[in-house]
Design a protein around this motif. Structure first.
Motif, PDB file in Angstrom:
ATOM      1  N   MET A   1      47.306 118.934 -27.431  1.00  0.00           N
ATOM      2  CA  MET A   1      47.752 117.901 -26.495  1.00  0.00           C
ATOM      3  C   MET A   1      49.226 118.109 -26.125  1.00  0.00           C
ATOM      4  O   MET A   1      49.634 117.860 -24.992  1.00  0.00           O
ATOM      5  CB  MET A   1      47.535 116.510 -27.076  1.00  0.00           C
TER       6      MET A   1
ATOM      7  N   ASN B   1      42.840 110.838 -22.336  1.00  0.00           N
ATOM      8  CA  ASN B   1      43.195 111.874 -23.301  1.00  0.00           C
ATOM      9  C   ASN B   1      43.787 111.207 -24.532  1.00  0.00           C
ATOM     10  O   ASN B   1      44.761 110.458 -24.421  1.00  0.00           O
ATOM     11  CB  ASN B   1      44.215 112.841 -22.689  1.00  0.00           C
TER      12      ASN B   1
ATOM     13  N   ALA C   1      44.808 111.890 -28.850  1.00  0.00           N
ATOM     14  CA  ALA C   1      45.083 112.913 -29.861  1.00  0.00           C
ATOM     15  C   ALA C   1      44.302 112.640 -31.132  1.00  0.00           C
ATOM     16  O   ALA C   1      43.999 111.490 -31.462  1.00  0.00           O
ATOM     17  CB  ALA C   1      46.581 112.941 -30.168  1.00  0.00           C
TER      18      ALA C   1
END
Length: 146
Positions: free
Chosen positions: A56, A8, A10
């Protein structure tokens, strides 16, 4: 049971991030892509979830780091050859990324690192399959004896 990896990261500009990573060869899984996030598929087991910073933030109590100021993760993706590593870096620079440092060539391993337009660092590397199998020290010892 196989394990998949979801990284993950951003972004401040989701469309720019999607264009950047698809330019490097990732594909988009539309089933997990919307206005807040994009699922970028590298292989059957490796995915980048590129998330708008505000989105996020809903997954953690911690502050979302600014990758232009601090390293938030070091992620490397393997490639099948040195040429494929070079091609990945060429694609990255063509699509708005920048190379961070000179190539690192250890003989048995070759790697190059880029920064995406948001500042996230991604490496591309090739390792001789024999070195991956027996380890770098044993590989280097074999090479010295040859």
């Amino acid at each position: 049971m196989s394990t998949s990896i979801f990284v993950n990261i951003a972004t401040t500009d989701l469309e720019r991030a999607k264009a950047f990573y698809t330019g490097l060869g990732a594909t988009i899984n539309p089933n997990f892509t919307d206005d807040n996030a994009a699922c970028l598929v590298w292989s059957d087991d490796v995915y980048f979830m590129v998330l708008k910073r505000e989105f996020m933030a809903t997954f953690t109590e911690k502050e979302i780091g600014d990758p232009t100021l601090t390293t938030t993760a070091l992620v490397s993706l393997s490639r099948d050859s040195r040429d494929a590593v070079d091609a990945a870096v060429a694609a990255a620079t063509t699509h708005g990324g920048r190379e961070l440092r000179e190539a690192q060539d250890y003989g048995f391993m070759y790697s190059r690192d880029i920064e995406d337009p948001d500042g996230n660092e991604v490496g591309f590397l090739w390792m001789d399959p024999k070195a991956a199998e027996i380890g770098p020290e044993a590989y280097m010892a074999e090479q010295a004896q040859a």
